[in-house]
Enzyme design. Structure first.
Site, PDB file in Angstrom:
ATOM      1  N   GLN A 179       0.702  -1.204  -0.044  1.00  0.00           N
ATOM      2  CA  GLN A 179      -0.043   0.017   0.159  1.00  0.00           C
ATOM      3  C   GLN A 179       0.851   1.563   0.069  1.00  0.00           C
ATOM      4  O   GLN A 179       0.405   2.332  -0.202  1.00  0.00           O
ATOM      5  CB  GLN A 179      -1.075   0.073   1.244  1.00  0.00           C
ATOM      6  CG  GLN A 179      -1.943  -0.960   1.311  1.00  0.00           C
ATOM      7  CD  GLN A 179      -3.182  -0.674  -0.102  1.00  0.00           C
ATOM      8  OE1 GLN A 179      -3.280   0.456  -0.214  1.00  0.00           O
ATOM      9  NE2 GLN A 179      -3.690  -1.675  -0.339  1.00  0.00           N
ATOM     10  N   CYS A 324     -16.541 -10.174   4.105  1.00  0.00           N
ATOM     11  CA  CYS A 324     -17.718 -10.842   3.833  1.00  0.00           C
ATOM     12  C   CYS A 324     -17.694 -11.289   2.479  1.00  0.00           C
ATOM     13  O   CYS A 324     -18.511 -11.749   1.964  1.00  0.00           O
ATOM     14  CB  CYS A 324     -18.961  -9.817   4.238  1.00  0.00           C
ATOM     15  SG  CYS A 324     -19.318  -9.427   5.561  1.00  0.00           S
TER      16      CYS A 324
HETATM   17  C1  LIG Z   1      -3.383  -5.847  -2.294  1.00  0.00           C
HETATM   18  C2  LIG Z   1      -2.313  -6.356  -1.152  1.00  0.00           C
HETATM   19  C3  LIG Z   1      -1.706  -7.434  -1.019  1.00  0.00           C
HETATM   20  C4  LIG Z   1      -1.832  -8.255  -2.368  1.00  0.00           C
HETATM   21  O1  LIG Z   1      -1.120  -8.158  -3.418  1.00  0.00           O
HETATM   22  P1  LIG Z   1      -1.544  -8.779  -4.701  1.00  0.00           P
HETATM   23  O2  LIG Z   1      -0.655  -8.377  -5.869  1.00  0.00           O
HETATM   24  O3  LIG Z   1      -2.821  -8.535  -4.992  1.00  0.00           O
HETATM   25  O4  LIG Z   1      -1.449 -10.357  -4.584  1.00  0.00           O
HETATM   26  C5  LIG Z   1      -0.770  -7.807   0.046  1.00  0.00           C
HETATM   27  N1  LIG Z   1      -0.698  -6.694   1.144  1.00  0.00           N
HETATM   28  C6  LIG Z   1      -1.246  -5.727   0.977  1.00  0.00           C
HETATM   29  C7  LIG Z   1      -1.233  -4.576   2.178  1.00  0.00           C
HETATM   30  C8  LIG Z   1      -2.083  -5.243  -0.005  1.00  0.00           C
HETATM   31  O5  LIG Z   1      -2.886  -4.304  -0.074  1.00  0.00           O
END
Ligand SMILES: *Cc1c(COP(=O)(O)O)cnc(C)c1O
Length: 396
Positions: A179, A324
């Site tokens: 993020q 959910c």
């Molecule tokens: C989206 C997300 C993931 C997973 O990443 P993908 O590329 O969708 O596998 C892992 N950790 C966090 C904090 C995320 O927001």
């Protein structure tokens, strides 16, 4: 009006990223392992992308491993530290209660394999401190894995301080920065990070492609076996169009970070201020150390799912931040981890913004959400009991 406010789930692929990808489908489509010129052109592009991404993170190109995304990178990082730890008889791992499932479920699996896991509490401040990490360290700790920023409630963790504590103790520090990358300044060496996960689709790159940075000196553990790609540590023919799109999206995000942060933070603060006026709601996440685009609230007396459906009907794409989707009635583990009781954890709303969002869109959200919350409360038996004094309000 159509408003996309679910950028923490995924983002729109930018024009820049898409344009960077297209030639690698139909023109420079060679396999980077092939010796002929089309293959070698692909190989050059691959290594150029690796260098640019390494430059943005502050590491060496050889410390970059391309993966299928954040989930795989988290799995590989944790498995790497666990394998190294097990060899020395160190089987204790420290993490936090509000990690992504890619981390938490990997740790659950390791517990079954004989590892011990300490999950730090995020109850009071919706965040953790480096002191909590220091206090949890043991002789047999082989890994500290703490996210850079939380995907549901937006808290930004004190990663540099946590990294310093780990460095001093000689313990490997991994951060799920999915993020944060492209949204916050990050420098793996200055921030004392040994391993870092990122994912292309959270900063306007494509899905299904990510990176694991592993500091030199740490031997990566394979999740799968195969050919010699990624120094044999992550075999499989490289997803070159994806990698080129991700690299271009990251170039863009880094070049425009200051302007984007200023714009998105202003929208976020306006949204938080406006939604706070709704009676009996509460903001989730660290109010200060917070992702520029994250807005997360719990509204008492309503169901998040109904709220989402009505918002969607009014052109607003948001998320409840709850689990959910799997058909389970359990509220989000993140909201429970910060101490929200079940009753209000069910009434959650996450709006996650990006630089494409406009002031007019925020006005639209601010016009619609209070109306919809009021409408749902009028129909809610729980709300009737609260108003009649038959139940106590949890929120102020
Ligand atoms: C989206 C997300 C993931 C997973 O990443 P993908 O590329 O969708 O596998 C892992 N950790 C966090 C904090 C995320 O927001």
């Amino acid at each position: 009006m159509h408003v996309y406010a679910d950028n923490a789930a995924t983002t729109r692929v930018s024009k820049t990223a898409l344009d960077a990808m297209l030639p690698y489908f139909t023109e420079i489509y060679g396999n980077p392992s092939s010796l002929h010129s089309v293959g070698q052109e692909a190989k050059e592009a691959l290594e150029n992308a690796r260098e640019r991404i390494a430059g943005h993170l502050g590491c060496q190109p050889r410390e970059i491993y391309f993966t299928s995304g954040g989930t795989e990178s988290d799995n590989m990082a944790i498995r790497t530290a666990a394998a190294l730890g097990a060899r020395k008889g160190k089987r204790h791992i420290i993490s936090t209660a509000f990690e992504h499932h890619a981390v938490l479920h990997t740790l659950k699996k390791l517990e079954k394999e004989g590892f011990e896991v300490t999950l730090l509490s995020v109850k009071d401040d919706h965040n953790i401190t480096a002191d909590q990490v220091r206090a949890a360290l043991r002789e047999d700790t082989c890994l500290v894995t703490c996210m850079f920023a939380n995907n549901e409630i937006g808290s930004v963790l004190p990663v540099r301080e946590i990294g310093a504590v780990c460095k001093e103790a000689g313990v490997i520090f991994h951060t799920d920065a999915v993020q944060a990358v492209g949204h916050l300044p990050i420098h793996v060496k200055d921030d004392n990070i040994d391993m870092l996960s990122l994912s292309g689709h959270k900063f306007h790159g494509p899905r299904g492609v990510g990176v694991l940075y592993i500091r030199r000196g740490i031997a990566p553990a394979n999740l799968i076996e195969g050919g010699g790609q990624e120094r044999g540590k992550r075999p499989g023919t490289e997803n070159l169009p994806g990698i080129m799109g991700m690299a271009a999206a990251l170039d863009d995000a880094i070049a425009n970070m200051d302007a984007h942060t200023a714009h998105v933070t202003a929208l976020r603060d306006k949204l938080i201020a406006g939604l706070s006026k709704i009676p009996h709601c509460v903001l989730n996440g660290d109010p200060v150390d917070r992702l520029p685009g994250n807005v997360s609230f719990c509204f008492e007396g309503i169901e998040g799912e109904s709220l989402l459906l009505l918002l969607d009907a009014k052109g607003i794409c948001a998320s409840s931040g709850s689990a959910c989707t799997s058909g389970s009635l359990d509220p989000s583990h993140v909201l429970l981890a910060i101490g929200r009781p079940h009753e209000i954890a069910h009434g959650s709303l996450r709006l996650s913004l990006c630089a494409d969002n406009t002031d007019e869109e925020i006005d639209h959200i601010l016009a619609v959400v209070p109306q919809v919350v009021e409408y749902l409360r009028k129909m809610s038996p729980v709300w009737k009991d609260l108003e009649a004094g038959k139940r106590q309000y949890i929120t102020p």
